[in-house]
Design an enzyme around this catalytic site. Structure first.
Site, PDB file in Angstrom:
ATOM      1  NE  ARG A  33      -9.481  -6.761   2.949  1.00  0.00           N
ATOM      2  CZ  ARG A  33      -8.473  -5.927   3.058  1.00  0.00           C
ATOM      3  NH1 ARG A  33      -8.173  -5.097   2.088  1.00  0.00           N
ATOM      4  NH2 ARG A  33      -7.734  -5.906   4.141  1.00  0.00           N
ATOM      5  CB  VAL A  34     -13.816  -2.307   2.042  1.00  0.00           C
ATOM      6  CG1 VAL A  34     -13.255  -0.956   2.457  1.00  0.00           C
ATOM      7  CG2 VAL A  34     -14.624  -2.168   0.752  1.00  0.00           C
ATOM      8  N   GLY A  35     -10.623  -2.762   3.014  1.00  0.00           N
ATOM      9  CA  GLY A  35      -9.687  -2.770   4.143  1.00  0.00           C
ATOM     10  C   GLY A  35      -9.767  -1.522   4.989  1.00  0.00           C
ATOM     11  CG  ASP A  36      -6.168  -0.409   6.905  1.00  0.00           C
ATOM     12  OD1 ASP A  36      -6.015  -1.321   6.067  1.00  0.00           O
ATOM     13  OD2 ASP A  36      -5.290   0.443   7.135  1.00  0.00           O
ATOM     14  CB  THR A  83       1.054   0.022   5.012  1.00  0.00           C
ATOM     15  OG1 THR A  83       0.973  -1.092   4.110  1.00  0.00           O
ATOM     16  CG2 THR A  83       2.379  -0.038   5.744  1.00  0.00           C
ATOM     17  N   GLY A  84      -0.564  -2.402   6.189  1.00  0.00           N
ATOM     18  CA  GLY A  84      -0.548  -3.656   6.944  1.00  0.00           C
ATOM     19  C   GLY A  84      -1.849  -4.413   6.809  1.00  0.00           C
ATOM     20  CB  THR A 109      -0.841  -0.015   1.291  1.00  0.00           C
ATOM     21  OG1 THR A 109      -1.816  -1.039   1.156  1.00  0.00           O
ATOM     22  CG2 THR A 109      -1.537   1.294   1.565  1.00  0.00           C
ATOM     23  N   GLY A 144      -5.257  -5.007   7.084  1.00  0.00           N
ATOM     24  CA  GLY A 144      -6.387  -4.113   7.333  1.00  0.00           C
ATOM     25  C   GLY A 144      -7.382  -4.624   8.350  1.00  0.00           C
TER      26      GLY A 144
HETATM   27  N1  ASP Z   1      -3.908  -2.044   4.679  1.00  0.00           N
HETATM   28  C1  ASP Z   1      -4.201  -2.521   3.349  1.00  0.00           C
HETATM   29  C2  ASP Z   1      -5.490  -3.291   3.367  1.00  0.00           C
HETATM   30  O1  ASP Z   1      -5.720  -4.042   4.303  1.00  0.00           O
HETATM   31  C3  ASP Z   1      -3.162  -3.405   2.768  1.00  0.00           C
HETATM   32  C4  ASP Z   1      -1.734  -2.931   2.883  1.00  0.00           C
HETATM   33  O2  ASP Z   1      -1.432  -2.025   3.625  1.00  0.00           O
HETATM   34  O3  ASP Z   1      -0.877  -3.486   2.163  1.00  0.00           O
HETATM   35  O4  ASP Z   1      -6.245  -3.184   2.442  1.00  0.00           O
END
Ligand code: ASP
Length: 293
Positions: A188-191, A211-212, A160, A214
């Protein structure tokens, strides 16, 4: 980090800093920085965004201006080269904060945002789970089963893109743009597009971009949690460390954070093995690395 990614990060830092140097607001610098990374195709955002298990590229992005707590975001937007600019338009041109799915894509078209084609056959074939996905295609039931079978939780590289900035007026801003995680169910939706989870910015406390994984970041509303610690007088580095430790303890999560306070102190911290990132205050060369404290 590849040499091309390093060059992309450098170009993005220079683009953002140039605007700050000209006296432009932090929020503009954050958008410009992220646009460079989205266009590069080298990260998991914009041109390089991952595909979901049905082969579609649905992207999330958010932008927040700490001056007046203004924010805009899009989720599951498709066929747009710069989701971060769509987020900016939600913030500037509407009374809303978050637009999702097909209407978000139509919103971007209305403003004539640069389009990005749907994944080509070659991209589709080359994508990580292509063979299995092809089998599952057409049946949501089978996609679900595939997801269960393949789920190693949060396997896959994280890529990300995000940025935080502080301008001459003392305003901070944060933004992020992503194609999500590996092996996502369609929809799917992340953070990233959730204000307070993936990003937060408040001139009274600071700016955070995450990032990480989610699914863990959103359950702890990490960006706001870090800002709350800044508000209590904790330094960016300690605030990030404490919250990332809690993320591991409470959710078994993994993440990286960019944290900036309005007095110019900042921290880049991650619990993932690596996180390609950089910073620049206009003097000397931008600092770029893939491991920080
Ligand atoms: N945080 C992002 C998500 O979960 C993914 C990422 O940071 O690589 O969509």
């Amino acid at each position: 980090m590849t040499a091309a990614q390093r060059a992309g990060l450098r170009e993005a830092l220079v683009a953002g800093y140039r605007l700050l140097h000209q006296g432009r607001p932090a929020v503009e610098a954050v958008e410009a920085t992220i646009r460079v990374l989205e266009a590069s195709g080298l990260f998991n955002a914009g041109v390089g965004a991952r595909l979901q298990l049905d082969g579609a590229r649905r992207m999330d992005a958010a932008l927040m201006d700490g001056h007046g707590l203004r924010a805009g975001a899009v989720a599951a937007i498709q066929q747009v080269r710069h989701p971060i600019t769509a987020a900016r338009l939600v913030m500037d041109e509407t009374a809303h904060v978050l637009l999702v799915g097909e209407p978000a894509t139509r919103f971007a078209r209305h403003f004539r945002l640069e389009r990005q084609r749907s994944p080509t056959r070659a991209q589709w074939k080359a994508s990580r789970a292509a063979a299995e996905i092809r089998q599952a295609r057409g049946s949501f039931q089978r996609t679900l089963r595939l997801y269960d079978a393949m789920r190693s939780g949060r396997a896959g590289k994280l890529g990300t893109v995000g940025a935080v900035a502080l301008d001459r007026e003392g305003s901070v801003a944060a933004g992020a743009s992503t194609g999500g995680i590996a092996l996502m169910l369609p929809g799917r939706v992340g953070d990233t597009p959730l204000i307070g989870s993936g990003i937060y910015a408040d001139d009274e406390t600071g700016a955070v971009s995450m990032t990480g994984w989610g699914e863990s970041i959103m359950r702890m509303a990490v960006a706001k949690e870090i800002c709350n610690r800044l508000a209590a007088g904790v330094t960016p580095s300690t605030a990030a460390r404490l919250v990332l430790e809690k993320l591991i303890r409470r959710t078994d999560g993994a993440a990286g954070a960019l944290v900036l306070s309005p007095n110019g102190r900042f921290a880049i911290r991650h619990t993932t093995p690596r996180m390609a990132a950089g910073y620049w205050g206009g003097r000397g060369e931008p600092v770029i690395a893939d491991r920080f404290a």
